[in-house]
Design a protein around this motif. Structure first.
Motif, PDB file in Angstrom:
ATOM      1  N   ARG A  78      67.982  78.980  11.785  1.00  0.00           N
ATOM      2  CA  ARG A  78      66.898  79.920  12.070  1.00  0.00           C
ATOM      3  C   ARG A  78      66.028  79.398  13.212  1.00  0.00           C
ATOM      4  N   GLN A  79      65.692  80.295  14.135  1.00  0.00           N
ATOM      5  CA  GLN A  79      64.813  79.971  15.254  1.00  0.00           C
ATOM      6  C   GLN A  79      63.810  81.105  15.462  1.00  0.00           C
ATOM      7  N   GLN A  80      62.732  80.787  16.166  1.00  0.00           N
ATOM      8  CA  GLN A  80      61.825  81.819  16.654  1.00  0.00           C
ATOM      9  C   GLN A  80      61.631  81.602  18.148  1.00  0.00           C
ATOM     10  N   TRP A  81      61.768  82.698  18.910  1.00  0.00           N
ATOM     11  CA  TRP A  81      61.647  82.636  20.361  1.00  0.00           C
ATOM     12  C   TRP A  81      60.360  83.307  20.819  1.00  0.00           C
ATOM     13  N   GLN A  82      59.863  82.838  21.940  1.00  0.00           N
ATOM     14  CA  GLN A  82      58.765  83.504  22.648  1.00  0.00           C
ATOM     15  C   GLN A  82      59.289  83.872  24.031  1.00  0.00           C
TER      16      GLN A  82
END
Length: 324
Positions: A78-82
Motif C-alpha cells: 500500500r502507498q499514498q501518492w501526492q
C-alpha cells in the motif's frame, strides 16, 4: 472420451502454475484530501527474480508506504501518492517487471466517486493513461472481453468443463448440464460481486479443486448407475455455485463501475459463457481429429487419469494454502 486427450496433455504442464495465471491487481483511487491511494496485489509465488511493482509517475511522489503483507494467495503493498495535477485525468499508470515475469496486471482507477476505469496492462500495452468517463457501450465491451479472458486462463475451471463433457458426452444432457453450471455460477457471481455474500478465497479455491476431484472420481467408476450419472446437472449446478465465487474473486480484483454496474456484471458473465462455448467447440474439433487418427483403447481412460492426477495435486496444494 478421446476428445480431451490432446487438450489435457497440452494443459498439464500449466497445472503447477494454476494460480500464477491470475493477473496482479493495481487499485488506484483519489482520496478526499487530494492524495491518491495505491494498492498493489501480486501473487506470492513469483515466476521471476525481477519484482513487479507499480511505477511512480513523474508528476507524483510517495508520501507514505506500508510494508508488504499477505492476503489470500498473494501479497499486498500500500502507498499514498501526492501528484501535482488537479485531477487524475491524463495520469500514466504502469507496472515494472511484466516482461520478465511474462505476466499481466489489472489496473482499476477511481478518480472520483461514481467514476471507474479498468484496464489490463500487458507486455505489448504496458501503460494506461487515465481517461475521461467510460461510456455504457465501452463498459459492456470491456467486461465482455474480461469475462472471456478470465475463463481462458482459468485452468481449473476449464478442467471442470472438460470433465462435464466427459460425463455427459453430447446431446440434450450436455445442454442441461452446461445450463445448470451456468445458472449456478451466475448466481454466486452476482451475490459476491454485489457484496451480498462474502467470499473466503482460500476455502473456495480448495473446494473448486475438490469439485474437479469428485468429477474425476465419478468418471473412474465402471458402474455408471449413480444419481450423478443419471442426473449430472445437479452436480454441475451445485459445483457451479463454487466456481461462480471463484469468478467473483477475479472480478473483485478488477472492480465494478458504480455508474454502469449492471451492464458490467452482465457482460462479464456473458464473456465467461462465450469463453466456455468456444472451449467446448475447440474440444469438439480436437475430438474429431483424434478420432480420425487413432482408436486406441487407452484414449478412453487417459483423460480421466489426467483429470484425477491434476485435481489431486490441486487439492493437496490448496490444502496447504488453506491451513497456512
Amino acid at each position: 472420451m478421446r476428445i480431451l486427450v490432446a487438450l489435457l496433455i497440452l494443459l498439464t504442464p500449466l497445472v503447477t502454475q494454476a494460480h500464477r495465471f491470475a493477473p496482479s491487481a493495481l487499485d488506484v483511487r483519489a482520496l478526499p484530501n487530494g492524495e491518491i491511494s495505491v494498492v498493489w496485489k501480486t501473487p506470492a509465488q513469483a515466476t521471476s527474480n525481477v519484482p513487479m511493482l507499480p511505477v511512480l509517475p513523474d508528476e507524483c511522489a510517495v508520501v507514505s508506504e506500508t510494508p508488504w503483507f499477505p492476503e489470500g494467495t498473494g501479497k499486498v503493498l500500500r502507498q499514498q501518492w501526492q501528484c501535482t495535477g488537479e485531477s487524475m485525468e491524463g495520469l500514466p499508470l504502469s507496472v515494472s517487471g511484466l516482461a520478465a515475469n511474462q505476466s499481466s496486471a489489472v489496473v482499476s482507477v477511481r478518480p472520483q466517486p461514481g467514476v471507474f476505469f479498468q484496464e489490463v496492462l500487458t507486455i505489448s500495452d504496458p501503460v494506461f493513461v487515465v481517461p475521461s468517463q467510460r461510456s455504457l457501450l465501452d463498459t459492456a465491451l470491456h467486461y465482455l472481453w474480461l469475462g472471456a479472458e478470465h475463463i481462458a486462463v482459468g485452468i481449473d475451471h476449464l478442467f471442470f468443463v472438460a470433465g462435464l463433457l466427459l460425463l455427459v458426452s453430447w446431446g440434450r444432457r450436455l445442454v442441461y448440464t452446461i445450463t445448470a453450471f451456468t445458472v449456478g455460477h451466475s448466481i454466486t457471481l452476482a451475490l459476491v460481486s454485489l457484496g451480498i455474500v462474502t467470499n473466503p478465497e482460500a476455502l473456495i479455491e480448495w473446494l473448486i479443486a475438490v469439485s474437479i476431484w469428485v468429477l474425476a472420481y465419478e468418471l473412474s467408476k465402471t458402474q455408471r448407475k449413480s444419481r450423478l450419472w443419471a442426473r449430472p446437472w445437479y452436480l454441475a449446478g451445485g459445483f457451479g455455485l463454487l466456481h461462480g465465487m471463484g469468478f467473483a474473486g477475479a472480478l473483485a480484483e478488477t472492480g465494478l463501475p458504480q455508474m454502469h454496474l449492471p451492464a458490467a456484471l452482465l457482460f462479464f458473465n456473458v464473456g465467461i459463457e462465450l469463453g466456455q462455448l468456444i472451449f467446448v467447440a475447440f474440444l469438439t474439433l480436437v475430438g474429431a481429429v483424434v478420432t480420425r487418427l487413432s482408436s486406441a483403447s487407452w484414449l478412453r481412460v487417459a483423460p480421466v487419469y489426467v483429470l484425477g492426477a491434476v485435481s489431486t495435486f490441486w487439492v493437496l496444494e490448496r490444502t496447504g494454502a488453506l491451513l497456512s
